[in-house]
Design a protein around this motif. Structure first.
Motif, short mmCIF file in Angstrom:
data_model
loop_
_atom_site.label_atom_id
_atom_site.label_comp_id
_atom_site.label_asym_id
_atom_site.label_seq_id
_atom_site.Cartn_x
_atom_site.Cartn_y
_atom_site.Cartn_z
N ALA A 114 -1.99 -2.04 -6.35
CA ALA A 114 -1.97 -0.69 -5.80
C ALA A 114 -1.47 0.33 -6.82
CB ALA A 114 -1.10 -0.66 -4.54
N LEU A 115 -0.38 -0.03 -7.54
CA LEU A 115 0.17 0.90 -8.53
C LEU A 115 -0.77 1.07 -9.72
CD1 LEU A 115 3.92 -0.23 -8.48
CD2 LEU A 115 3.01 1.98 -7.72
N LEU A 116 -1.40 -0.04 -10.14
CA LEU A 116 -2.34 0.08 -11.26
C LEU A 116 -3.56 0.91 -10.87
CD1 LEU A 116 -2.23 -3.54 -12.75
CD2 LEU A 116 -1.49 -1.43 -13.87
N SER A 117 -4.01 0.75 -9.64
CA SER A 117 -5.14 1.57 -9.18
C SER A 117 -4.78 3.06 -9.19
CB SER A 117 -5.55 1.15 -7.76
OG SER A 117 -5.95 -0.21 -7.75
N TYR A 118 -3.57 3.35 -8.74
CA TYR A 118 -3.11 4.74 -8.74
C TYR A 118 -2.99 5.27 -10.17
CZ TYR A 118 -0.07 8.78 -8.03
OH TYR A 118 0.47 10.04 -8.04
N LEU A 119 -2.47 4.42 -11.07
CA LEU A 119 -2.34 4.83 -12.47
C LEU A 119 -3.70 5.07 -13.11
CD1 LEU A 119 0.53 2.44 -13.64
CD2 LEU A 119 0.66 4.92 -13.42
N LEU A 171 7.43 3.08 -13.84
CA LEU A 171 8.75 2.47 -13.64
C LEU A 171 8.76 1.57 -12.39
CD1 LEU A 171 11.05 5.51 -14.53
CD2 LEU A 171 10.60 3.46 -15.91
N LEU A 172 7.99 1.97 -11.39
CA LEU A 172 7.90 1.12 -10.20
C LEU A 172 7.21 -0.21 -10.49
CD1 LEU A 172 6.96 3.72 -7.42
CD2 LEU A 172 9.12 2.47 -7.67
N LEU A 173 6.44 -0.28 -11.58
CA LEU A 173 5.80 -1.54 -11.97
C LEU A 173 6.82 -2.58 -12.43
CD1 LEU A 173 2.67 -0.44 -14.05
CD2 LEU A 173 2.65 -1.68 -11.88
N VAL A 174 7.96 -2.13 -12.93
CA VAL A 174 8.94 -3.06 -13.50
C VAL A 174 9.40 -4.08 -12.47
CG1 VAL A 174 11.21 -3.27 -14.57
CG2 VAL A 174 9.68 -1.38 -15.21
N ALA A 231 0.82 -1.22 0.00
CA ALA A 231 0.00 0.00 0.00
C ALA A 231 0.85 1.26 0.00
CB ALA A 231 -0.93 0.00 1.21
N THR A 232 2.08 1.16 0.48
CA THR A 232 2.94 2.35 0.52
C THR A 232 3.61 2.65 -0.82
OG1 THR A 232 4.88 1.06 1.22
CG2 THR A 232 3.45 1.95 2.96
N GLU A 233 3.60 1.66 -1.75
CA GLU A 233 4.30 1.86 -3.03
C GLU A 233 3.76 3.07 -3.82
OE1 GLU A 233 6.92 0.51 -4.40
OE2 GLU A 233 7.35 -0.94 -2.81
N PRO A 234 2.42 3.19 -4.02
CA PRO A 234 1.94 4.34 -4.81
C PRO A 234 2.15 5.68 -4.11
CG PRO A 234 0.25 2.62 -4.63
CD PRO A 234 1.31 2.30 -3.65
N MET A 235 2.44 5.64 -2.81
CA MET A 235 2.60 6.89 -2.08
C MET A 235 3.89 7.61 -2.47
SD MET A 235 1.13 5.69 1.64
CE MET A 235 1.14 7.35 2.30
N ILE A 236 4.86 6.86 -3.00
CA ILE A 236 6.11 7.50 -3.42
C ILE A 236 5.88 8.41 -4.62
CG2 ILE A 236 8.46 7.08 -4.26
CD1 ILE A 236 8.43 4.47 -2.65
N PRO A 237 5.32 7.92 -5.72
CA PRO A 237 5.04 8.86 -6.83
C PRO A 237 3.96 9.88 -6.46
CG PRO A 237 4.11 6.69 -7.31
CD PRO A 237 4.99 6.53 -6.11
N VAL A 281 5.37 13.25 -14.14
CA VAL A 281 6.45 12.57 -13.42
C VAL A 281 5.90 11.49 -12.50
CG1 VAL A 281 8.28 12.90 -11.72
CG2 VAL A 281 8.01 14.54 -13.59
N ALA A 282 4.78 11.79 -11.83
CA ALA A 282 4.16 10.80 -10.95
C ALA A 282 3.74 9.57 -11.73
CB ALA A 282 2.97 11.41 -10.22
N PHE A 283 3.14 9.79 -12.91
CA PHE A 283 2.68 8.65 -13.72
C PHE A 283 3.87 7.80 -14.18
CE2 PHE A 283 1.22 6.34 -17.37
CZ PHE A 283 -0.09 6.00 -17.04
#
Length: 578
Positions: free
Chosen positions: A149-154, A286-289, A34-40, A279-281
């Motif tokens: 989490a990252l896909l939801s943020y995207l 890149l975090l998805l990789v 859950a903390t991963e999308p908080m970085i971008p 930049v956030a997107f």
């Protein structure tokens, strides 16, 4: 071949003791993901407002970063600890069930498996397989949650661009499924090759004297090298199958990301997005990789871990416990009857026993005599049900052996074999083996058994007496001392039926006389079966059974058989002429 989910479902009951710890690890993985999308997400206000506006407090972003990474660190610790606890709880449960199966499984297990194979499965494979499997499953959970989490943020940032990512998953699933099946087949082959290599090592460790005496080191070395090279080839094929997953997955990911970045740049130039959101997107993309790479790599450890754990499960599920009846007399009188008993070890082999019928009275001493391979040891192994007859019936005290409860049946027998087996424990523990009161051993009874076996005087000279450890299979004792310790164990058990398979073969003349005197006293009131090649040791038996090629060809007293001039008389004459 069963799917991954079906195979996981099969082993799940054996890992139930680790469910709480695994849930704890899952919770840590969930918080970490859950903390991963908080970085971008922090980058967008930093770029849009931090450098162009005074509305954003200077301390807010740095403080948020510190708190974010503190939470991530704690979540990682919880996940790691939960993983270790779940793995070890699962290993403990599986090992306990496997060892229980080893102790009480049908004896066919030992004829179809080598000691090295069983040891490898119980000690090494279950540990490595369970740890590898649970670690891979936690990675799968953590990175799948991170991906969601990252896909939801995207999607929240730009749903049109996120659709490009969806194109990646069908191709990725196809690659993982295809290579995963091949990897499973190779992993099973590697296990088999490992067992074969371990068996060669086991044989040469046990037979090192014979190998050196016959100068067979070169031949055994070539045999070892052949197995080692086969294992090497299979292992490299397995590595190729596992390593192929990662570059293919990364290549697919690179195509998707390249397309997304190109479209994102086009949108940004058209004024459709701010610098911060762009930049956030891109950062989130890149975090998805990393999680995608982990998910592609996770197939190999899951496959290897499943194959190892399934082998342990197979040991439990495919080897049933010995089946006995309900008759459980505390002490039998020792009456034994064989009714037309036959046995073949293989359907295409000559019978080891053929239509043997004999009645042994309580307290009778019966000697079994015959050439090597006549069936003497086979016959006595039938009595405690170490092997089963293919035809006929055996009775103890009038009850068929199958009607006896297994532990109650074996309480009736004491065995001293020419192949002495001792444990790496004290002399007292070896004498009182199986006594439920081992925490409070009857020292007087142990000493009496040692005295009757002509071993007590030697034991009393040792610094720790009966508490002296005798090493691996009695390696600290001479051959004669090991034999006498096995006799003391039989004396201590005080069973109503005594089986002596060359029980005095390793004793010198003086010790043999002392032990024979003790055995004469021990045999009184007990049914005794004596296997002996030295016919002079069984001349006083009540009856002699003469076996030849699995058939009972003669029976009677020593004097009667000598007078008859048959096989027994010829064997007796040959020994005394030599």
């Amino acid at each position: 071949m069963a799917s991954i989910s079906e195979r996981l479902f099969r082993i799940a009951p054996y890992l139930k003791n680790g469910r709480r710890a695994l849930a704890l690890a899952g919770l840590g993985a969930l918080v970490g993901a859950a903390t991963e999308p908080m970085i971008p997400a922090l980058l967008q206000p930093l770029l849009d407002k931090g450098f162009t506006s005074r509305d954003l407090p200077l301390w807010s972003i740095p403080l948020a970063l510190v708190l974010l990474f503190a939470i991530r660190g704690l979540a990682g610790f919880v996940a790691q600890y939960g993983l270790a606890a779940a793995a070890q709880n699962g290993v403990l449960q599986l090992r306990e069930e496997m060892f229980e199966r080893l102790l009480r499984a049908n004896p066919d297990l030992y004829t179809g498996s080598s000691a090295s194979q069983l040891t490898n499965t119980l000690v090494y494979e279950v540990q490595q397989g369970t740890t590898q499997l649970i670690s891979a499953l936690l990675t799968l959970l953590k990175d799948a949650l991170t991906l969601v989490a990252l896909l939801s943020y995207l999607l929240w940032l730009n749903w049109q661009l996120t659709l490009f990512v969806a194109l990646l998953f069908p191709a990725l699933a196809f690659v993982m499924r295809t290579l995963g099946r091949r990897l499973h087949r190779l992993t099973v082959s590697v296990q088999g090759a490992t067992d074969e290599l371990a068996y060669v090592v086991e044989e040469n460790v046990l037979a090192w004297r014979i190998v050196r005496l016959h100068d067979a080191a070169a031949a055994q070395g070539a045999r070892f090298l052949e197995r080692a090279q086969a294992l090497r080839r299979l292992f490299l094929k397995s590595v190729v199958a596992g390593a192929t997953l990662s570059p293919l997955t990364q290549l697919l990911t690179a195509f998707a990301l390249s397309a997304v970045i190109a479209v994102a740049l086009w949108q940004a130039r058209g004024g459709g997005a701010s610098v911060g959101s762009f930049v956030a997107f891109v950062t989130a993309m890149l975090l998805l990789v990393q999680p995608i790479k982990h998910l592609s790599d996770v197939m190999a450890p899951i496959t290897r871990g499943l194959a190892a754990v399934e082998r342990s499960v197979d040991l439990v599920e495919n080897n049933p416990f010995e089946q006995g009846g309900t008759h459980a007399a505390e002490r039998a009188t020792g009456e034994i009857e064989l009714r037309s008993v036959s046995l073949r070890y293989r359907s295409d082999a000559e019978p080891a026993l053929a239509d043997v019928s004999v009645h042994i009275r309580p307290g009778e001493t019966v000697a079994l005599v015959g050439p090597s391979g006549a069936g003497k040891t086979t016959l006595v192994n039938l009595l405690p049900r170490f092997i089963e007859p293919t035809a006929g019936e055996i009775r103890l005290d009038g009850q068929p052996l199958r009607a006896w409860e297994m532990r109650a049946l074996r309480r009736q027998f004491a065995l001293v074999s020419q192949d002495v087996v001792l444990f790496n424990d004290s002399i007292a523990a070896n004498v009182a083996l199986g006594d439920d009161r081992q925490a409070q051993l009857d020292e007087a009874r142990v000493n009496a058994a040692l005295r009757s076996a002509n071993l007590l005087d030697f034991v009393l000279t040792l610094p720790q007496g009966t508490l002296t450890n005798i090493g691996h299979n009695g390696s600290q004792l001479s051959g004669g001392q090991r034999q006498r310790l096995a006799i003391a164990r039989a004396l201590y058990k005080d069973a109503p039926v005594l089986i002596l398979d060359e029980a005095t073969s390793a004793l010198d003349a003086e010790s043999e006389r002392a032990v024979q005197d003790a055995l004469v006293q021990l045999m009184k009131g007990r049914t005794t079966l004596v296997i002996a090649h030295r016919l002079s040791t069984i001349e006083h038996a009540d009856r002699v059974l003469v076996l030849d090629a699995g058939r009972l060809v003669e029976q009677g007293s020593h004097a009667e058989l000598i007078a008859r001039g048959g096989l027994y008389a010829r064997l007796h004459a040959m020994q005394f002429r030599s």
